[in-house]
Motif scaffolding. Sequence first.
Motif, PDB file in Angstrom:
ATOM      1  N   ARG A  18      30.764  47.431  37.773  1.00 47.06           N
ATOM      2  CA  ARG A  18      31.005  46.866  39.086  1.00 47.06           C
ATOM      3  C   ARG A  18      30.832  48.002  40.092  1.00 47.06           C
ATOM      4  O   ARG A  18      31.276  49.122  39.883  1.00 47.06           O
ATOM      5  CB  ARG A  18      32.456  46.368  39.096  1.00 47.06           C
ATOM      6  CG  ARG A  18      32.839  45.449  40.157  1.00 47.06           C
ATOM      7  CD  ARG A  18      34.159  44.769  39.806  1.00 47.06           C
ATOM      8  NE  ARG A  18      35.090  45.601  39.077  1.00 47.06           N
ATOM      9  CZ  ARG A  18      35.756  46.604  39.601  1.00 47.06           C
ATOM     10  NH1 ARG A  18      35.610  46.913  40.866  1.00 47.06           N
ATOM     11  NH2 ARG A  18      36.590  47.324  38.868  1.00 47.06           N
ATOM     12  N   ARG A  34      34.598  46.831  45.267  1.00 48.97           N
ATOM     13  CA  ARG A  34      35.825  46.083  45.080  1.00 48.97           C
ATOM     14  C   ARG A  34      35.501  44.592  44.989  1.00 48.97           C
ATOM     15  O   ARG A  34      34.694  44.096  45.772  1.00 48.97           O
ATOM     16  CB  ARG A  34      36.692  46.348  46.316  1.00 48.97           C
ATOM     17  CG  ARG A  34      38.130  46.089  46.082  1.00 48.97           C
ATOM     18  CD  ARG A  34      38.892  46.457  47.334  1.00 48.97           C
ATOM     19  NE  ARG A  34      40.061  45.612  47.345  1.00 48.97           N
ATOM     20  CZ  ARG A  34      41.263  46.031  47.684  1.00 48.97           C
ATOM     21  NH1 ARG A  34      41.435  47.242  48.113  1.00 48.97           N
ATOM     22  NH2 ARG A  34      42.288  45.213  47.633  1.00 48.97           N
ATOM     23  N   PRO A  35      36.089  43.870  44.029  1.00 46.43           N
ATOM     24  CA  PRO A  35      35.724  42.452  43.906  1.00 46.43           C
ATOM     25  C   PRO A  35      36.058  41.664  45.170  1.00 46.43           C
ATOM     26  O   PRO A  35      37.055  41.964  45.837  1.00 46.43           O
ATOM     27  CB  PRO A  35      36.561  41.961  42.727  1.00 46.43           C
ATOM     28  CG  PRO A  35      37.308  43.111  42.196  1.00 46.43           C
ATOM     29  CD  PRO A  35      37.091  44.299  43.065  1.00 46.43           C
ATOM     30  N   ARG A  43      34.655  35.898  37.914  1.00 48.77           N
ATOM     31  CA  ARG A  43      34.523  37.285  37.465  1.00 48.77           C
ATOM     32  C   ARG A  43      34.407  37.450  35.958  1.00 48.77           C
ATOM     33  O   ARG A  43      33.870  38.445  35.498  1.00 48.77           O
ATOM     34  CB  ARG A  43      35.751  38.081  37.921  1.00 48.77           C
ATOM     35  CG  ARG A  43      35.838  38.218  39.410  1.00 48.77           C
ATOM     36  CD  ARG A  43      37.099  38.968  39.758  1.00 48.77           C
ATOM     37  NE  ARG A  43      37.426  38.845  41.159  1.00 48.77           N
ATOM     38  CZ  ARG A  43      38.623  39.092  41.650  1.00 48.77           C
ATOM     39  NH1 ARG A  43      39.589  39.477  40.834  1.00 48.77           N
ATOM     40  NH2 ARG A  43      38.860  38.962  42.928  1.00 48.77           N
ATOM     41  N   ASN A 101      33.612  46.113  29.515  1.00 43.50           N
ATOM     42  CA  ASN A 101      33.712  45.310  30.733  1.00 43.50           C
ATOM     43  C   ASN A 101      32.450  45.390  31.575  1.00 43.50           C
ATOM     44  O   ASN A 101      31.648  46.287  31.432  1.00 43.50           O
ATOM     45  CB  ASN A 101      34.891  45.795  31.550  1.00 43.50           C
ATOM     46  CG  ASN A 101      36.176  45.568  30.810  1.00 43.50           C
ATOM     47  OD1 ASN A 101      36.441  44.469  30.370  1.00 43.50           O
ATOM     48  ND2 ASN A 101      36.948  46.625  30.626  1.00 43.50           N
TER      49      ASN A 101
END
Lengths: 275, 554
Positions: B263, B266-267, B299, B260
Amino acid sequence: MCPRFAPDETSGMSTADDAANPPPALELDRLGKTFRDTPAVDGVSLSVPRGSLTGLVGPNGAGKTTSLSMAVGLLRPDSGTARVQGVDLWTDPIGAKRLLGVLPDGLSLPERLTGGELLDHWGRLRGLGREVTRERAAELLRVLELDGPDADGVLVAEYSTGMRKKIGLATALLHAPSVLVLDEPYEAVDPVSARVLTTLLRRFTDGGGAVVVSSHVMALVEQLADRVAIISGGRVLADGTLDEVRGDDPALEDTFVRLVGAREIGEGELSWLGN
Amino acid sequence: MVGELIRLKLTLQRHARSGTSAVAMALIVGGTLLTWYFMIAAPDPAVRAQLWSLATAVWAAGWIMGPTLANGVGALRPQYFALMPLERRRVGAGLLVTAFVGVGPVLTLVAVASLGLHAWRTDPATLPVALAGAAVLWVLLLSLSRLVFRALGAAMRTRFGMELASVQWGLFMAVLFFGWMAVQPAISAMASLPRTGLGAGPVPDVLAALPTGWPARAVGAAAAGAWGPALAWLTALVAVTAAVALAAAVLSAPSTAPRNMRRRARPAGSRVLDPGRRSLLPDTPLGAVVGKELRQWWRDPWRGLEVRAAMWAALFMGLLAWSVEPYAFLAPFTGLMMAMVMTLATANLYAMDGTALWMAVVGQEPGTARADVRGRQVAVLALMVPVASVLSALFVVGTGEHWAWPAVITGMVTLFGVGSGLSILLSVVMLTPGVDPHLRVDANDSGDNQLQVWTALLGTPLLSAPAIGATVWLYLAGAPWWSVPVGLVNGLVVAWGLGRLAHRRLDSRWAETFTHMRHGREAALQALPERGSWLDSLQRGALNTNEETRPKGT
């Protein structure tokens, strides 16, 4: 700490006539399905009473998942039908699906959403409204111990197998269904979450809901279920309360092996293993 | 190990329906014949060198683009070998070698070997130089192909990598599109090409400067007696090839990195459950689908690549058109290009979600199918139309081609409407499942869409015909602005009408659509009526034409 996910009485279809003799929570009526000339499911009939927890067991490729898929509307049967509280799933799919909560095994989810977003999407798609969805979703995430990952913004794609099971379970419960159909719900779930899940399912059946759980683990089914159905080669070999099915056998596993047949490992076979 | 890997690849290909599609095979055979024709028909050595360099540049473009568009390249997935007690580098190198096995690679070798004929006709003494150069170039082409394919998969693990890949992909599409415009005058005079070559101008110089032109330069130098420079060209080619092959082997090794995107925070937009938080989208099933789709487009790196590459391609096409004199008038229409790319990129949209469709099936309510279809249409348009509008406006103002305003606006409303309706209908009817999203690692994992692409390429002009006709006629009649309402109606009717066909079909075939996604084409064919509607015929066509990629395991 468990929330009440008792069946939503308003969504029931009961009438005065039914009150005396209510139809079973879930009924599989002579379901049949053939793939490439091979019958995967061959006349499976099963009746799941209200307030019961039924374990569906069988060897790999027995037709468990295929039967359950036909019972919840994911696969159209070649013959037979399924009824949820008397509502025929294949003639009135919407009426029947409103009563059902479903957890399939090994399927994708909207992978790029967080757990909270997934439940928010799901609740609104099912017409629960924002406020109800929010309250229930937050509670479910807390109970299933997914609130931490959700606060960190972890996406479903990044979830472990057990977490995927739990978020799937939350989607099955969110709209407060009357009947739960869960394919391998305990697989890869940690012991603590498994206890929570068991408590939750007990509370659900105590409130009058019915649960069908498929599993490979006999001990689990024996400990959890009050009814059991053994399925093999696309047919139901035994069906009834745990005691009825077990009969004189000391454990359910023995009954299972007796009915399905066991392959014993001979003395000389695989002798190279462990040497 | 290599022998085992090759046998495994051949076994896997035997079990697939077909290795290379008929279209790809026709292109490869045609390309091989054409390359040899040039070498036979051109009498002048300089022209032969030019044409050979042109042909090999086209071969390289084909090998770079092909695998990410076609299917079956990922037959041997590196992950299969992750748990084997083998050194990862060795597995990577072994997998790279398997890329040289197959009809396509063999015909490519035959094509590049035509340099030998050129050398023989120029000066037989240069034949060894030609054969060595051709062999090394062959290795370069196939390694480059594998490098691009694997690098794209690796880039998708970071946001930055995804953005970078989008820019490059956009640039590559634009250059290809305008590349043919640059050589098109010469190609259109195909018959005289072997006599005249590509003529003067920058094109032959560019072709000779590319590594694909170096073997021909080596032959040229050797023929002139300059054996030192000839050796230098060959050495340079070997060096480039070694670097590319090494990188391709490293990237072909089983990856142990998380699949994945990494990141840090937090999105954005993920605090949906916070009490009292307001949402811009309505509290309806439609709003729920739009919200889900916008987040997934934003995303999911593979979906992101589709959107971003379309935007960059449009930008670069506009800039290139603007800079090449006779085509400057095309620059304002760059937004239309984006609409077209959107249509093609979303023509197999349901396959992108894979078996996640189960949620809509078990959650079926009276308006679920409509909300699902309309929500997807709205989300794609909400992402594309604003960017396309800004780009169009900038190019109209920038180029000063103000006459184009009515045509640009008409074209945008028509093509975005037609594209939206057409792509969602094709997504439902011609659904071709790929690898389920949580197992996806490669560029062509989201399902084959060749028939959808061809149908969309034919269907778009057909369904836009009223607006196109009206625009031409109204420009001639001196009332160009009246074409805008025609385009608006044309676009809306198609977007609405085909969308309606799509959600009605979905609503009547939820279980069948899901079964197709989960169990593949055999089960889908079984569920299709023998003498059904025209939509059934379209579906049957897709089932019989598109290839199925369903590898399992991570």
